[in-house]
Scaffold this active site. Structure first.
Site, PDB file in Angstrom:
ATOM      1  N   SER A 111       0.617  -1.391   0.223  1.00 47.97           N
ATOM      2  CA  SER A 111       0.076   0.298   0.110  1.00 47.97           C
ATOM      3  C   SER A 111       1.018   0.991   0.108  1.00 47.97           C
ATOM      4  O   SER A 111       0.436   2.374  -0.809  1.00 47.97           O
ATOM      5  CB  SER A 111      -1.098  -0.107   1.119  1.00 47.97           C
ATOM      6  OG  SER A 111      -0.002  -0.578   2.678  1.00 47.97           O
ATOM      7  N   ARG A 137       7.393  -7.441  -6.551  1.00 48.13           N
ATOM      8  CA  ARG A 137       8.061  -9.382  -7.051  1.00 48.13           C
ATOM      9  C   ARG A 137       7.110 -10.093  -7.469  1.00 48.13           C
ATOM     10  O   ARG A 137       7.182 -11.205  -8.291  1.00 48.13           O
ATOM     11  CB  ARG A 137       8.142 -10.015  -5.625  1.00 48.13           C
ATOM     12  CG  ARG A 137       7.390 -10.108  -5.020  1.00 48.13           C
ATOM     13  CD  ARG A 137       7.708 -11.346  -2.933  1.00 48.13           C
ATOM     14  NE  ARG A 137       7.286 -11.035  -2.224  1.00 48.13           N
ATOM     15  CZ  ARG A 137       7.396 -12.056  -0.894  1.00 48.13           C
ATOM     16  NH1 ARG A 137       8.084 -12.322  -1.175  1.00 48.13           N
ATOM     17  NH2 ARG A 137       6.108 -11.832  -0.423  1.00 48.13           N
ATOM     18  N   TYR A 189      -4.174  -3.817  -2.686  1.00 47.76           N
ATOM     19  CA  TYR A 189      -3.744  -3.417  -0.947  1.00 47.76           C
ATOM     20  C   TYR A 189      -4.111  -1.969  -1.201  1.00 47.76           C
ATOM     21  O   TYR A 189      -4.116  -1.560  -0.355  1.00 47.76           O
ATOM     22  CB  TYR A 189      -1.668  -3.567  -1.178  1.00 47.76           C
ATOM     23  CG  TYR A 189      -0.896  -4.065  -1.099  1.00 47.76           C
ATOM     24  CD1 TYR A 189      -0.757  -4.763  -0.248  1.00 47.76           C
ATOM     25  CD2 TYR A 189      -0.572  -5.260  -2.203  1.00 47.76           C
ATOM     26  CE1 TYR A 189      -0.844  -6.254   0.443  1.00 47.76           C
ATOM     27  CE2 TYR A 189       0.406  -6.919  -1.600  1.00 47.76           C
ATOM     28  CZ  TYR A 189       0.124  -7.163  -0.022  1.00 47.76           C
ATOM     29  OH  TYR A 189       1.175  -7.914  -0.248  1.00 47.76           O
ATOM     30  N   LYS A 202       6.653   4.079  17.190  1.00 47.49           N
ATOM     31  CA  LYS A 202       5.576   4.650  17.082  1.00 47.49           C
ATOM     32  C   LYS A 202       4.315   3.128  16.744  1.00 47.49           C
ATOM     33  O   LYS A 202       2.906   2.690  17.440  1.00 47.49           O
ATOM     34  CB  LYS A 202       5.023   5.764  16.994  1.00 47.49           C
ATOM     35  CG  LYS A 202       4.813   5.666  15.402  1.00 47.49           C
ATOM     36  CD  LYS A 202       4.047   5.155  14.382  1.00 47.49           C
ATOM     37  CE  LYS A 202       4.594   4.805  12.835  1.00 47.49           C
ATOM     38  NZ  LYS A 202       3.342   4.252  11.919  1.00 47.49           N
ATOM     39  N   VAL A 205       1.376  -5.492   6.183  1.00 49.39           N
ATOM     40  CA  VAL A 205       2.382  -6.217   7.413  1.00 49.39           C
ATOM     41  C   VAL A 205       1.638  -5.198   8.222  1.00 49.39           C
ATOM     42  O   VAL A 205       1.456  -3.945   8.224  1.00 49.39           O
ATOM     43  CB  VAL A 205       3.458  -5.086   6.656  1.00 49.39           C
ATOM     44  CG1 VAL A 205       5.014  -4.773   7.607  1.00 49.39           C
ATOM     45  CG2 VAL A 205       4.642  -5.658   5.575  1.00 49.39           C
TER      46      VAL A 205
HETATM   47  N1  LIG Z   1       0.878   1.233   4.770  1.00 45.81           N
HETATM   48  C1  LIG Z   1       1.382   3.059   5.094  1.00 45.81           C
HETATM   49  O1  LIG Z   1       0.031   2.970   5.702  1.00 45.81           O
HETATM   50  C2  LIG Z   1       2.310   3.249   5.197  1.00 45.81           C
HETATM   51  C3  LIG Z   1       3.734   2.486   5.548  1.00 45.81           C
HETATM   52  N2  LIG Z   1       5.359   2.862   5.449  1.00 45.81           N
HETATM   53  C4  LIG Z   1       5.486   1.329   6.110  1.00 45.81           C
HETATM   54  O2  LIG Z   1       6.550   0.942   4.804  1.00 45.81           O
HETATM   55  C5  LIG Z   1       6.653  -0.484   4.388  1.00 45.81           C
HETATM   56  C6  LIG Z   1       5.739  -0.953   3.881  1.00 45.81           C
HETATM   57  O3  LIG Z   1       4.732  -1.400   4.370  1.00 45.81           O
HETATM   58  P1  LIG Z   1       3.059  -1.531   3.884  1.00 45.81           P
HETATM   59  O4  LIG Z   1       3.542  -1.436   2.146  1.00 45.81           O
HETATM   60  O5  LIG Z   1       2.399  -0.803   4.026  1.00 45.81           O
HETATM   61  O6  LIG Z   1       2.769  -3.195   3.092  1.00 45.81           O
HETATM   62  P2  LIG Z   1       2.444  -3.818   2.485  1.00 45.81           P
HETATM   63  O7  LIG Z   1       1.564  -4.900   3.779  1.00 45.81           O
HETATM   64  O8  LIG Z   1       1.231  -3.007   2.320  1.00 45.81           O
HETATM   65  O9  LIG Z   1       3.097  -4.640   1.455  1.00 45.81           O
HETATM   66  C7  LIG Z   1       3.818  -5.109   1.486  1.00 45.81           C
HETATM   67  C8  LIG Z   1       4.053  -5.560   0.390  1.00 45.81           C
HETATM   68  O10 LIG Z   1       6.089  -6.254   0.594  1.00 45.81           O
HETATM   69  C9  LIG Z   1       6.092  -6.679  -0.459  1.00 45.81           C
HETATM   70  N3  LIG Z   1       6.878  -7.565  -0.237  1.00 45.81           N
HETATM   71  C10 LIG Z   1       7.043  -8.814   1.201  1.00 45.81           C
HETATM   72  N4  LIG Z   1       7.695  -9.190   1.524  1.00 45.81           N
HETATM   73  C11 LIG Z   1       8.975  -9.127   0.393  1.00 45.81           C
HETATM   74  C12 LIG Z   1       9.888 -10.201  -0.178  1.00 45.81           C
HETATM   75  N5  LIG Z   1      10.598 -10.649   0.316  1.00 45.81           N
HETATM   76  N6  LIG Z   1      10.668  -8.898  -1.600  1.00 45.81           N
HETATM   77  C13 LIG Z   1       9.987  -8.027  -1.958  1.00 45.81           C
HETATM   78  N7  LIG Z   1       8.421  -7.586  -2.243  1.00 45.81           N
HETATM   79  C14 LIG Z   1       8.110  -8.170  -0.291  1.00 45.81           C
HETATM   80  C15 LIG Z   1       4.477  -7.992  -0.931  1.00 45.81           C
HETATM   81  O11 LIG Z   1       4.444  -8.694  -2.239  1.00 45.81           O
HETATM   82  P3  LIG Z   1       3.905  -9.766  -1.610  1.00 45.81           P
HETATM   83  O12 LIG Z   1       2.446  -9.150  -1.914  1.00 45.81           O
HETATM   84  O13 LIG Z   1       4.055 -10.355  -2.976  1.00 45.81           O
HETATM   85  O14 LIG Z   1       3.697 -10.059  -0.737  1.00 45.81           O
HETATM   86  C16 LIG Z   1       3.802  -6.452  -0.864  1.00 45.81           C
HETATM   87  O15 LIG Z   1       3.873  -5.690  -2.125  1.00 45.81           O
HETATM   88  C17 LIG Z   1       5.612  -0.740   6.172  1.00 45.81           C
HETATM   89  O16 LIG Z   1       7.538  -0.774   6.879  1.00 45.81           O
HETATM   90  C18 LIG Z   1       5.709   0.391   6.947  1.00 45.81           C
HETATM   91  O17 LIG Z   1       5.426   0.705   8.134  1.00 45.81           O
HETATM   92  C19 LIG Z   1       5.300   4.062   5.717  1.00 45.81           C
HETATM   93  C20 LIG Z   1       4.187   4.777   6.084  1.00 45.81           C
HETATM   94  C21 LIG Z   1       3.437   4.814   6.416  1.00 45.81           C
HETATM   95  O1  LIG Z   2       3.493   4.239   9.526  1.00 45.07           O
HETATM   96  C1  LIG Z   2       2.211   4.531   9.239  1.00 45.07           C
HETATM   97  C2  LIG Z   2       0.569   5.923   8.741  1.00 45.07           C
HETATM   98  O2  LIG Z   2       2.233   7.037   9.256  1.00 45.07           O
HETATM   99  C3  LIG Z   2       0.597   3.125   8.679  1.00 45.07           C
HETATM  100  O3  LIG Z   2       0.895   2.487  10.143  1.00 45.07           O
HETATM  101  P1  LIG Z   2      -0.154   1.180   9.941  1.00 45.07           P
HETATM  102  O4  LIG Z   2       1.918   0.590   8.959  1.00 45.07           O
HETATM  103  O5  LIG Z   2       0.129   0.931  11.199  1.00 45.07           O
HETATM  104  O6  LIG Z   2      -0.753   1.588   9.103  1.00 45.07           O
END
Ligand SMILES: NC(=O)C1=CN([C@@H]2O[C@H](COP(=O)(O)OP(=O)(O)OC[C@H]3O[C@@H](n4cnc5c(N)ncnc54)[C@H](OP(=O)(O)O)[C@@H]3O)[C@@H](O)[C@H]2O)C=CC1
Ligand SMILES: O=C(CO)COP(=O)(O)O
Length: 340
Positions: free
Chosen positions: A14, A35, A52, A191, A279
């Site tokens: 996402s 991936r 996502y 956090k 995640v």
């Molecule tokens: N979502 C949010 O609001 C925010 C998230 N973040 C941070 O961003 C990071 C990612 O989160 P987010 O995008 O939300 O996660 P999601 O759970 O939405 O998606 C995870 C992604 O990572 C991929 N992935 C998992 N394992 C691997 C791997 N070994 N190699 C390549 N790709 C992989 C998954 O692929 P597949 O679908 O193929 O499993 C999927 O596309 C986290 O650390 C989060 O804290 C930061 C700010 C805001």
């Molecule tokens: O980091 C985030 C907002 O700033 C997203 O939080 P979550 O991973 O708990 O959705």
């Protein structure tokens, strides 16, 4: 197509999707690496990432790709939006290609065993890369829906900060700069743990006083810990500290909050994580944080309490009782660097 160099976003989840869209809306050509070839094909054909970010239209300037090496070869600026558990494993094999590139981590986690933050892992893998982090109150769906949002880019490299600001600044997204990479990144990772606690409290029907107490004491606790590790406490008063803490502890859009809510409803941790299907970094962070707090002898009663519930068989009632009965403390003690 422009003749500008494309920007890479690594991670098809996402946040990767939201950042890729934002960059494309700003006129950047984006290579969005993921991936899963099926997911890439679906995004290419339907202009949507249904798993996502359902319902969000993916900009035509975003090209979903699956060849990591070819992607890195074309880009100087690379945003990393992979889960913390995957970052090292995904990038180590392409370390040679990262030399001299701008690597900006958006991942809010801590590596098990090493207690390294993600930009420190990037530094470890690619010592000759230019490293930064992007962190702040940035719920992916709200970013993607163009809710007015602010974030922080943090790096010792001022030119990197300026270039990231130029790439991301837009109609709905404002980026502030900071030179405290460690503090900004630590705030984003810590956090998540408190968001789990806030979700639990919400599920148990706790009131607004409780929520406010939780957020404020969480800020005290995370700042106390960060100061002990050498971070600048002032960073925790900014967007990447209290800003991110407020949004994640208040919103059911946060995945960490959702895990906590499910726990408060009585689900096991395994069931709560499975129900989420995305995640929630706080689940891993709590384990390493509890151990590190003990090692560093930092008083973190909320972290200790959550760990006891998740991994030591304590009930919520027992932990709440112990927290409320704890010896009285001073209110704002955490900015002071003495007395630890
Ligand atoms: N979502 C949010 O609001 C925010 C998230 N973040 C941070 O961003 C990071 C990612 O989160 P987010 O995008 O939300 O996660 P999601 O759970 O939405 O998606 C995870 C992604 O990572 C991929 N992935 C998992 N394992 C691997 C791997 N070994 N190699 C390549 N790709 C992989 C998954 O692929 P597949 O679908 O193929 O499993 C999927 O596309 C986290 O650390 C989060 O804290 C930061 C700010 C805001
Ligand atoms: O980091 C985030 C907002 O700033 C997203 O939080 P979550 O991973 O708990 O959705």
């Amino acid at each position: 197509m422009t003749d500008k160099q494309p920007i890479a976003v690594l991670g098809g989840g996402s946040f990767g999707t939201a950042i890729a869209n934002l960059l494309a809306e700003n006129g950047q050509q984006v290579l969005h690496w993921m991936r899963d070839p099926e997911q890439a094909a679906a995004i290419k054909n339907d202009r949507e990432n249904p798993r996502y970010l359902k319902g969000i239209k993916i900009h035509s300037g975003v090209e979903p790709v699956t060849d990591l090496s070819a992607t890195l070869a074309q880009c100087q600026m690379i945003f990393v939006a992979l889960p913390s558990s995957a970052l090292r494993q995904a990038l180590q094999p392409v370390a040679d290609q990262l030399k001299g590139k701008m690597l900006v981590s958006t991942t809010k986690g801590i590596e098990a065993n090493t207690f390294l933050l993600m930009s420190q892992i990037l530094e470890d893998i690619a010592p000759e890369a230019r490293i930064g982090v992007l962190s702040g109150p940035n719920l992916a769906r709200e970013v993607a829906e163009n809710a007015l949002t602010a974030s922080v880019v943090a790096s010792e490299d001022e030119d990197l900060c300026r270039q990231v600001q130029a790439a991301l600044h837009g109609r709905t997204f404002r980026v502030y700069a900071s030179s405290d990479r460690f503090g900004v990144e630590l705030g984003g990772a810590l956090k998540n743990v408190y968001a789990i606690i806030a979700g639990m409290a919400a599920a148990m029907g706790m009131g607004e006083n409780t929520k406010s107490m939780l957020i404020t004491r969480a800020l005290a606790e995370m700042t106390r810990f960060a100061v002990k590790l050498g971070a600048n406490p002032m960073t925790f008063l900014g967007l990447a500290g209290v800003g991110d803490l407020i949004v994640t502890c208040s919103s059911s859009k946060s995945r960490n909050y959702q895990v906590g809510y499910a726990l408060g409803e009585g689900l096991t941790l395994e069931a709560a994580v499975a129900r989420l299907g995305e995640v929630a970094e706080g689940v891993n962070t709590i384990k390493v944080l509890k151990a590190k707090a003990e090692e560093m002898q930092v008083y973190m009663p909320l972290v200790t309490g959550l760990h006891a519930i998740l991994f030591e068989g304590r009930t919520l009632d027992q932990v709440i009782g112990a927290l409320m009965r704890g010896e009285p403390k001073t209110d704002v003690d955490f900015i002071s660097t003495s007395g630890f």
